[in-house]
Enzyme design. Structure first.
Site, PDB file in Angstrom:
ATOM      1  N   ASP A   1     -10.965  -5.474 -17.151  1.00 49.53           N
ATOM      2  CA  ASP A   1     -11.434  -6.396 -18.195  1.00 49.53           C
ATOM      3  C   ASP A   1     -10.233  -7.045 -18.879  1.00 49.53           C
ATOM      4  OD1 ASP A   1     -12.564  -7.682 -20.344  1.00 49.53           O
ATOM      5  OD2 ASP A   1     -13.484  -5.904 -21.220  1.00 49.53           O
TER       6      ASP A   1
ATOM      7  N   HIS B   1       0.823  -1.213   0.000  1.00 52.79           N
ATOM      8  CA  HIS B   1       0.000   0.000   0.000  1.00 52.79           C
ATOM      9  C   HIS B   1       0.860   1.267   0.000  1.00 52.79           C
ATOM     10  CE1 HIS B   1      -3.556   2.318   0.343  1.00 52.79           C
ATOM     11  NE2 HIS B   1      -4.281   1.458   1.016  1.00 52.79           N
TER      12      HIS B   1
END
Length: 450
Positions: free
Chosen positions: A380, A164
Site C-alpha cells: 500500500d 532472485h
C-alpha cells in the site's frame, strides 16, 4: 480467457538515478549468500508489476514520494544498494557498496485502461520496467530496479525487478510493504529484515542421508519432442472456488488427507496439459513447484528472514497414469511430494549443495509457482491495495517457456477464485482450456461416478 490491453502505448523516461540509503554510515561489508540463495532455481530476475488506480488518496507525485521513501527504507535493506559478486568457486555474495538502487520515473501517454487485465504482455509493456541486457555480467546488474510509471488518468504502475539470488518472492513483498509503510509516514518497517544467511550455512558434518524427494518411476528414455510454434503468449484462466468445491467433494473420499486448493488445481493442470501434448504413454512427466520452507526448519527461521527459503518439489508419474487415473491419484502424489520436504531433507541438500531437480529440463514437465500468499496484494503506497498484480517474465528471446504456470488471486475478490497465468502457443491453450473444462464438468454434474 480475459480481455487484454486495447492499444499500444509509449513510455517516456523522465529521470533515472541511483537512490542511496539516507544515512551516510550505511554498512560496508561483504555478505554471505546461502546455498539456497545460490541454487540454480533462483539464478534469474524476479519481475512484477503492481497497478494502482487513481483515487482521492492517490499520491500527488508518486515517483517523488516513493523515491524519498526508498532512500529511508534502504537504511534497513542496505544490501540492495550494493552489488552481487562472484567468488572463485562460482558462488555469489553481496558486496555492500552503498552505490544505490536504480530508480526510474516514467510517463505513459495513455490511461491505465490501455493495459487491460495484463493477461497478454504486448511488446510495449516491456517499457514499464527497465531491464538490463541478458548478456550483462552479474557485476554490472543492480540487485534491484524500481520504475514508477505515471498514467494520464492519475493512476500509476510500480514495476520492480529483483535478482532472485538476493531474496525470494516473500522477501520481495516484505521489502515493498516496508517501502509502502515509509511512504505512509512510518519511521521504520514494522517487520525489519534479517539478513543473517549464516543461519543456513552447511553443517560441518558428513551427510550420508540425502534422500531424493522425487517419486521413483521406471520408464523408457524420453523420445518425445514438443511441437514447434513461433512463440508462446501469456494466457489466463479463472477457476472459481464454487466450481473447485465440486471437484474437491468428488475426490476427497480417495485422498489420503484433506486436500488443498493448490493440490487440486495443480492436478487439474498436470492432467489437462499432459493430455494436450500427446506424449507417449510409457514416458514419465513431472510437475515441479516451489515450496516455502521457512517453517520446515527446526527451529523455524525467524520472522523477517529475507533470504531464499524455497525448495523445488518434483512429483513424477507415468503419462499413462496421469491421463487415465482420477484426479485423486495425482493429488495424492503431489501431497506425498510436499510432505517429503522435511527438515532432514532440506538440511541435507544445503549441506551437500546438491539440488538434483532440473525444472527446465523438458517442456513436458510443468513448473508451478503460487504467488497468492507472497503478500503483494498488501503493498500500500497510501491509496490502498493494487488493483492488479502481474508477473513480467521474458526469456532471452522475449518468449516464455510454455511449461510455466503462476497462481494469483482472482482479480475481482481474493475469495472468489484463482487466476492461473500461463505461457502457451495459442493453439495449445485452446486445447488445454477444453481439457480443463472437460475434467471439471465430470465433477460438477451431479450424480456422476468417479
Amino acid at each position: 480467457m480475459e480481455k487484454s490491453g486495447l492499444a499500444e502505448f509509449k513510455v517516456e523516461i523522465v529521470e533515472s538515478c541511483l537512490v542511496q540509503p539516507c544515512l551516510p554510515d550505511s554498512p560496508r561489508s561483504t555478505l554471505y549468500l546461502s546455498n539456497l540463495d545460490n541454487q540454480p532455481l533462483v539464478r534469474m530476475a524476479f519481475n512484477t508489476l503492481l497497478v494502482y488506480e487513481a483515487c482521492e488518496n492517490v499520491l500527488p507525485h508518486p515517483a517523488k514520494t516513493i523515491r524519498e521513501a526508498l532512500s529511508k527504507v534502504l537504511v534497513y535493506y542496505y544490501p540492495l544498494a550494493g552489488r552481487l559478486r562472484k567468488k572463485e568457486d562460482g558462488k555469489l555474495q553481496v558486496e555492500c557498496t552503498g552505490e544505490g538502487v536504480l530508480f526510474v520515473e516514467a510517463m505513459v501517454d495513455n490511461s491505465l485502461s490501455v493495459l487491460g487485465d495484463l493477461d497478454q504482455l504486448k511488446p510495449s509493456f516491456k517499457q514499464l520496467l527497465f531491464r538490463f541486457p541478458f548478456d550483462n555480467a552479474l557485476e554490472d546488474v543492480h540487485p534491484m530496479v524500481l520504475q514508477v510509471n505515471h498514467f494520464t488518468c492519475g493512476g500509476f504502475v510500480v514495476a520492480v525487478s529483483f535478482n532472485h539470488c538476493v531474496c525470494d518472492g516473500r522477501g520481495v513483498s516484505h521489502f515493498l510493504k516496508s517501502l509502502g509503510e515509509m511512504v505512509r509516514g512510518h519511521v521504520k518497517p514494522s517487520l525489519e529484515p534479517i539478513w543473517d544467511r549464516e543461519l543456513l550455512k552447511p553443517r560441518n558434518i558428513l551427510v550420508h542421508d540425502l534422500v531424493s524427494n522425487e517419486e521413483k518411476i521406471e520408464c523408457k528414455p524420453h523420445s518425445w519432442t514438443p511441437p514447434v510454434y513461433k512463440e508462446s503468449i501469456q494466457m489466463s484462466l479463472i477457476l472459481d472456488f464454487e466450481t473447485l468445491k465440486y471437484v474437491k467433494d468428488g475426490i476427497m473420499p480417495k485422498c489420503f488427507d484433506i486436500c488443498t486448493t493448490f493440490e487440486i488445481v495443480a492436478a487439474l493442470i498436470w492432467q489437462a496439459r499432459t493430455k494436450v501434448l500427446e506424449i507417449p504413454h510409457t514416458e514419465s512427466v513431472s510437475i515441479s513447484f516451489a515450496v516455502d520452507v521457512r517453517r520446515s526448519f527446526s527451529p523455524p527461521l525467524p520472522n523477517g528472514y529475507n533470504g531464499n527459503c524455497i525448495v523445488a518439489a518434483c512429483a513424477k508419474a507415468i503419462v499413462q497414469d496421469v491421463i487415465t487415473q482420477p484426479l485423486s491419484y495425482l493429488v495424492n502424489i503431489i501431497k506425498k511430494t510436499k510432505m517429503s520436504l522435511t527438515n532432514k531433507y532440506i538440511r541435507s541438500i544445503i549441506d551437500t549443495d546438491q539440488f538434483p531437480l532440473d525444472v527446465h529440463s523438458n517442456q513436458a514437465n510443468i513448473i508451478l509457482t503460487d504467488w497468492r500468499w507472497l503478500g503483494f496484494s498488501d503493498v500500500d503506497f497510501g491509496s490502498g491495495s493494487p488493483v492488479n498484480i502481474c508477473p513480467m517474465h521474458w526469456n532471452e528471446n522475449g518468449i516464455n517457456a510454455s511449461n510455466g504456470f503462476i497462481f494469483l488471486h482472482s482479480p475481482e475478490r481474493k475469495d472468489n477464485g484463482i487466476k492461473v497465468i500461463m505461457w502457451m502457443p495459442s493453439q495449445e491453450f485452446n486445447l488445454f482450456e477444453i481439457e480443463i473444462e472437460s475434467i471439471i464438468r465430470k465433477y460438477v454434474i451431479k450424480g456422476s461416478k468417479f
